[in-house]
Design a protein around this motif. Structure first.
Motif, PDB file in Angstrom:
ATOM      1  N   CYS A  89       1.761   1.467  11.757  1.00 39.43           N
ATOM      2  CA  CYS A  89       1.219   2.740  12.238  1.00 39.43           C
ATOM      3  C   CYS A  89      -0.288   2.733  12.058  1.00 39.43           C
ATOM      4  O   CYS A  89      -0.794   2.757  10.945  1.00 39.43           O
ATOM      5  CB  CYS A  89       1.866   3.917  11.534  1.00 39.43           C
ATOM      6  N   LYS A  90      -0.966   2.687  13.164  1.00 43.41           N
ATOM      7  CA  LYS A  90      -2.434   2.635  13.186  1.00 43.41           C
ATOM      8  C   LYS A  90      -2.948   3.739  14.107  1.00 43.41           C
ATOM      9  O   LYS A  90      -2.225   4.201  14.985  1.00 43.41           O
ATOM     10  CB  LYS A  90      -2.910   1.282  13.730  1.00 43.41           C
ATOM     11  N   PRO A  91      -4.203   4.140  13.954  1.00 43.08           N
ATOM     12  CA  PRO A  91      -4.789   5.110  14.891  1.00 43.08           C
ATOM     13  C   PRO A  91      -4.759   4.576  16.319  1.00 43.08           C
ATOM     14  O   PRO A  91      -4.736   3.366  16.546  1.00 43.08           O
ATOM     15  CB  PRO A  91      -6.227   5.268  14.387  1.00 43.08           C
ATOM     16  N   PHE A  92      -4.782   5.481  17.271  1.00 38.45           N
ATOM     17  CA  PHE A  92      -4.693   5.130  18.682  1.00 38.45           C
ATOM     18  C   PHE A  92      -5.917   4.356  19.171  1.00 38.45           C
ATOM     19  O   PHE A  92      -5.803   3.330  19.820  1.00 38.45           O
ATOM     20  CB  PHE A  92      -4.497   6.404  19.516  1.00 38.45           C
ATOM     21  N   HIS A  93      -7.088   4.858  18.864  1.00 32.86           N
ATOM     22  CA  HIS A  93      -8.330   4.265  19.394  1.00 32.86           C
ATOM     23  C   HIS A  93      -8.719   3.008  18.612  1.00 32.86           C
ATOM     24  O   HIS A  93      -8.666   2.979  17.382  1.00 32.86           O
ATOM     25  CB  HIS A  93      -9.454   5.293  19.337  1.00 32.86           C
ATOM     26  N   ALA A  94      -9.142   1.995  19.334  1.00 35.40           N
ATOM     27  CA  ALA A  94      -9.497   0.703  18.720  1.00 35.40           C
ATOM     28  C   ALA A  94     -10.604   0.838  17.678  1.00 35.40           C
ATOM     29  O   ALA A  94     -10.558   0.178  16.634  1.00 35.40           O
ATOM     30  CB  ALA A  94      -9.908  -0.291  19.799  1.00 35.40           C
ATOM     31  N   LEU A  95     -11.599   1.683  17.925  1.00 37.16           N
ATOM     32  CA  LEU A  95     -12.693   1.853  16.947  1.00 37.16           C
ATOM     33  C   LEU A  95     -12.177   2.478  15.650  1.00 37.16           C
ATOM     34  O   LEU A  95     -12.617   2.116  14.565  1.00 37.16           O
ATOM     35  CB  LEU A  95     -13.821   2.699  17.530  1.00 37.16           C
ATOM     36  N   CYS A  96     -11.254   3.401  15.766  1.00 34.10           N
ATOM     37  CA  CYS A  96     -10.674   4.030  14.567  1.00 34.10           C
ATOM     38  C   CYS A  96      -9.841   3.032  13.778  1.00 34.10           C
ATOM     39  O   CYS A  96      -9.790   3.092  12.550  1.00 34.10           O
ATOM     40  CB  CYS A  96      -9.813   5.227  14.956  1.00 34.10           C
ATOM     41  N   ARG A  97      -9.191   2.106  14.460  1.00 33.41           N
ATOM     42  CA  ARG A  97      -8.375   1.099  13.772  1.00 33.41           C
ATOM     43  C   ARG A  97      -9.228   0.176  12.903  1.00 33.41           C
ATOM     44  O   ARG A  97      -8.753  -0.364  11.909  1.00 33.41           O
ATOM     45  CB  ARG A  97      -7.575   0.279  14.787  1.00 33.41           C
ATOM     46  N   LEU A  98     -10.493  -0.009  13.267  1.00 32.37           N
ATOM     47  CA  LEU A  98     -11.370  -0.907  12.509  1.00 32.37           C
ATOM     48  C   LEU A  98     -11.606  -0.430  11.079  1.00 32.37           C
ATOM     49  O   LEU A  98     -11.705  -1.240  10.152  1.00 32.37           O
ATOM     50  CB  LEU A  98     -12.719  -1.067  13.215  1.00 32.37           C
ATOM     51  N   THR A  99     -11.725   0.871  10.887  1.00 30.35           N
ATOM     52  CA  THR A  99     -12.043   1.407   9.557  1.00 30.35           C
ATOM     53  C   THR A  99     -10.855   2.077   8.874  1.00 30.35           C
ATOM     54  O   THR A  99     -10.989   2.571   7.760  1.00 30.35           O
ATOM     55  CB  THR A  99     -13.198   2.435   9.652  1.00 30.35           C
ATOM     56  N   TYR A 100      -9.706   2.092   9.523  1.00 29.62           N
ATOM     57  CA  TYR A 100      -8.535   2.801   8.998  1.00 29.62           C
ATOM     58  C   TYR A 100      -7.984   2.141   7.737  1.00 29.62           C
ATOM     59  O   TYR A 100      -7.777   0.943   7.672  1.00 29.62           O
ATOM     60  CB  TYR A 100      -7.441   2.843  10.064  1.00 29.62           C
ATOM     61  N   LYS A 101      -7.759   2.974   6.731  1.00 31.20           N
ATOM     62  CA  LYS A 101      -7.070   2.574   5.505  1.00 31.20           C
ATOM     63  C   LYS A 101      -6.022   3.645   5.246  1.00 31.20           C
ATOM     64  O   LYS A 101      -6.351   4.810   5.055  1.00 31.20           O
ATOM     65  CB  LYS A 101      -8.048   2.487   4.341  1.00 31.20           C
ATOM     66  N   HIS A 102      -4.774   3.241   5.254  1.00 25.65           N
ATOM     67  CA  HIS A 102      -3.701   4.231   5.138  1.00 25.65           C
ATOM     68  C   HIS A 102      -3.770   4.967   3.800  1.00 25.65           C
ATOM     69  O   HIS A 102      -4.197   4.421   2.786  1.00 25.65           O
ATOM     70  CB  HIS A 102      -2.330   3.576   5.341  1.00 25.65           C
ATOM     71  N   LYS A 103      -3.351   6.227   3.852  1.00 22.61           N
ATOM     72  CA  LYS A 103      -3.286   7.071   2.655  1.00 22.61           C
ATOM     73  C   LYS A 103      -2.001   7.892   2.687  1.00 22.61           C
ATOM     74  O   LYS A 103      -1.982   9.051   2.311  1.00 22.61           O
ATOM     75  CB  LYS A 103      -4.510   7.976   2.581  1.00 22.61           C
ATOM     76  N   LYS A 104      -0.914   7.258   3.149  1.00 22.95           N
ATOM     77  CA  LYS A 104       0.376   7.961   3.248  1.00 22.95           C
ATOM     78  C   LYS A 104       0.845   8.502   1.908  1.00 22.95           C
ATOM     79  O   LYS A 104       1.511   9.526   1.847  1.00 22.95           O
ATOM     80  CB  LYS A 104       1.457   7.033   3.808  1.00 22.95           C
ATOM     81  N   PHE A 155       2.561  10.125  10.880  1.00 25.64           N
ATOM     82  CA  PHE A 155       3.612   9.448  11.635  1.00 25.64           C
ATOM     83  C   PHE A 155       4.308   8.399  10.766  1.00 25.64           C
ATOM     84  O   PHE A 155       5.533   8.343  10.687  1.00 25.64           O
ATOM     85  CB  PHE A 155       3.034   8.805  12.901  1.00 25.64           C
ATOM     86  N   GLY A 156       3.518   7.577  10.097  1.00 29.12           N
ATOM     87  CA  GLY A 156       4.087   6.547   9.231  1.00 29.12           C
ATOM     88  C   GLY A 156       4.889   7.130   8.090  1.00 29.12           C
ATOM     89  O   GLY A 156       5.945   6.602   7.722  1.00 29.12           O
TER      90      GLY A 156
END
Length: 95
Positions: free
Chosen positions: A71-86, A60-61
């Motif tokens: 642009c972050k993942p929808f679920h709060a738990l996924c946002r905690l570990t998300y590191k973009h790789k666009k 999306f980003g």
């Protein structure tokens, strides 16, 4: 809506973000190349750490040309570990 509802593919679909596609090269063949680049650059999958929500946020980003903080993942738990790789969409994995 034909896929949403109890017993169907999506129980409660929600659109959390929307934006116009800003890519200049956006033919189907271009999109397929971007996705192949992304997968071949880093094909790891982990349900808790690197999952389809990470891909969706990156894609999306990338399509919308948004900065990582927009642009972050929808679920709060996924946002905690998300590191973009666009950036993986753009680069040939053979290099």
């Amino acid at each position: 809506r034909k896929y949403s509802g109890r017993g169907l593919r999506f129980i409660d679909p929600q659109i959390s973000e929307s934006a116009k596609v800003r890519l200049t090269h956006r033919k189907q063949s271009d999109i397929m190349r971007y996705i192949l680049n992304y997968i071949l650059c880093d094909g790891k999958y982990d349900e808790n750490f690197r999952n389809c929500q990470d891909f969706a946020a990156d894609f999306f980003g990338f399509l919308a040309g948004l900065p990582p903080d927009k642009c972050k993942p929808f679920h709060a738990l996924c946002r905690l570990t998300y590191k973009h790789k666009k950036y993986n969409f753009l680069y040939d994995p053979d290099i």
